[in-house]
Design an enzyme around this catalytic site. Structure first.
Site, PDB file in Angstrom:
ATOM      1  CG  PHE A 162      -1.739  -1.148   1.496  1.00 52.08           C
ATOM      2  CD1 PHE A 162      -3.044  -1.193   1.035  1.00 52.08           C
ATOM      3  CD2 PHE A 162      -1.235  -2.243   2.196  1.00 52.08           C
ATOM      4  CE1 PHE A 162      -3.841  -2.310   1.269  1.00 52.08           C
ATOM      5  CE2 PHE A 162      -2.028  -3.357   2.441  1.00 52.08           C
ATOM      6  CZ  PHE A 162      -3.329  -3.385   1.968  1.00 52.08           C
ATOM      7  CG  ASP A 163       1.061   5.864  -1.699  1.00 50.99           C
ATOM      8  OD1 ASP A 163       2.160   6.073  -1.156  1.00 50.99           O
ATOM      9  OD2 ASP A 163       0.347   6.769  -2.161  1.00 50.99           O
ATOM     10  N   GLY A 164       0.904   5.224   1.215  1.00 53.91           N
ATOM     11  CA  GLY A 164       0.407   5.777   2.464  1.00 53.91           C
ATOM     12  C   GLY A 164      -0.633   6.856   2.278  1.00 53.91           C
ATOM     13  CG  PHE A 274      -4.261  -1.352  -3.328  1.00 47.94           C
ATOM     14  CD1 PHE A 274      -5.186  -1.565  -4.342  1.00 47.94           C
ATOM     15  CD2 PHE A 274      -4.010  -2.386  -2.439  1.00 47.94           C
ATOM     16  CE1 PHE A 274      -5.853  -2.773  -4.458  1.00 47.94           C
ATOM     17  CE2 PHE A 274      -4.682  -3.600  -2.543  1.00 47.94           C
ATOM     18  CZ  PHE A 274      -5.607  -3.791  -3.563  1.00 47.94           C
ATOM     19  CG  ASP A 276      -2.560   8.823  -4.182  1.00 48.69           C
ATOM     20  OD1 ASP A 276      -2.629  10.077  -4.177  1.00 48.69           O
ATOM     21  OD2 ASP A 276      -1.524   8.218  -3.831  1.00 48.69           O
TER      22      ASP A 276
END
Length: 306
Positions: A162-164, A274, A276
């Site tokens: 995951f991105d943060g 994932f 954004d």
């Protein structure tokens, strides 16, 4: 999140994410719904090829193999097909011996509204509009991009990365970076190190994964998670303390300071990542299956939407 499916991790997936429907979709686009329906019915006994999310679904369902009395994962199918044309999809599910028994066929209309009805923790689709609608309703959702190339993955672990900011966490800090630059972002994160970040769209999904992980010892857990972020010291401290405040374990944390993420994701062996930002997703998709999360300030302009 309460669920009529009990305490299971519930993942909703579109038919085009699960299977490769490129050929039949082209028929729909060029010749219309009637030709599409005839094609699917004529080929309903011919299994569809796996789609971008197929390997992820197989690993998710494999988690139930050692939990026959109490399955821990439920995968539900959401499809724009009708029940009639969807028969080929169910036949393909049976062909690949996927334990998927629940589905919603919406006959051309968006099926995302059933994400809530199934109390899903995650929605994977190839339709950005449906993904945005699910995100707007407060659900973790991503537009799935296939891994490029044919790199094999023999690992039995299910690995999520995951991105943060704007994924696990809110985009409150990213807004400062976008508007005021890196130094203002760094100064803010240092000053707010003891103030937890608000949750982003994937907080609840990460929490659900963590609940599953607690059923296993760290040495034998079949799920592994990683935070892969462009942040670096000193902005790392707020992230670590936020996860501690949430009582959520993350197995690996990579603070890359703006370096490209793709090679690191390949080294981690992510089944899906994932993020954004479309630029990060494009880099990652060279190495691993990637989910674009069209959420937050990075997706406000039309150039960033995808």
């Amino acid at each position: 999140m309460s669920s009529k499916l009990g305490e299971k991790l519930v993942v909703a997936i579109s038919s085009r994410a699960l299977f490769d429907l490129t050929e039949s979709h082209e028929i729909y686009e060029k010749q219309g719904i009637r030709a599409y329906s005839e094609y699917q019915i004529e080929n309903e006994d011919k299994p569809l090829l796996p789609g971008a999310a197929f390997p992820i679904v197989k690993k998710l369902l494999k988690l139930n193999e050692n939990n026959h009395e109490r399955p821990v994962v439920e995968v539900v199918l959401l499809s724009r097909n009708s029940a009639d044309t969807g028969l080929r999809i169910f036949n393909s599910i049976q062909h690949y011996q996927l334990d998927i028994t629940r589905a919603a066929f919406s006959s051309g209309r968006s099926p995302y509204r059933y994400v809530s009805a199934f109390a899903s923790h995650l929605f994977l689709s190839t339709d950005p509009t449906d993904v945005r609608a699910a995100l707007d309703d407060g659900f973790a959702a991503a537009t799935i991009l296939p891994k490029q190339g044919n790199q094999s993955d023999a690992s039995q672990e299910l690995r999520f990365a995951f991105d943060g900011d704007a994924v696990i966490f809110s985009d409150e800090s990213e807004k400062i970076y976008k508007k005021q630059g890196l130094q203002a972002f760094t100064d803010n994160e240092r000053a707010a190190a003891d103030t937890p970040l608000a949750g982003g769209p994937f907080k609840n999904f990460l929490a659900a994964l963590h609940r599953l992980q607690r059923d296993y010892s760290p040495e034998n857990c079949p799920i592994r998670t990683a935070l892969v972020t462009a942040r670096s010291a000193p902005a790392h401290e707020r992230v670590i303390k936020t996860l501690r405040e949430w009582n959520i374990r993350i197995d690996e944390a990579l603070f890359l300071g703006g370096m490209p993420k793709g090679q690191f994701l390949r080294s981690f062996g992510a089944d899906v990542f994932f993020d954004d930002q479309t630029s990060h997703c494009d880099d990652a998709a060279v190495h691993v299956a990637t989910g674009h999360v069209p959420h937050g300030v990075a997706n406000d302009s039309s150039e960033e939407q995808k």
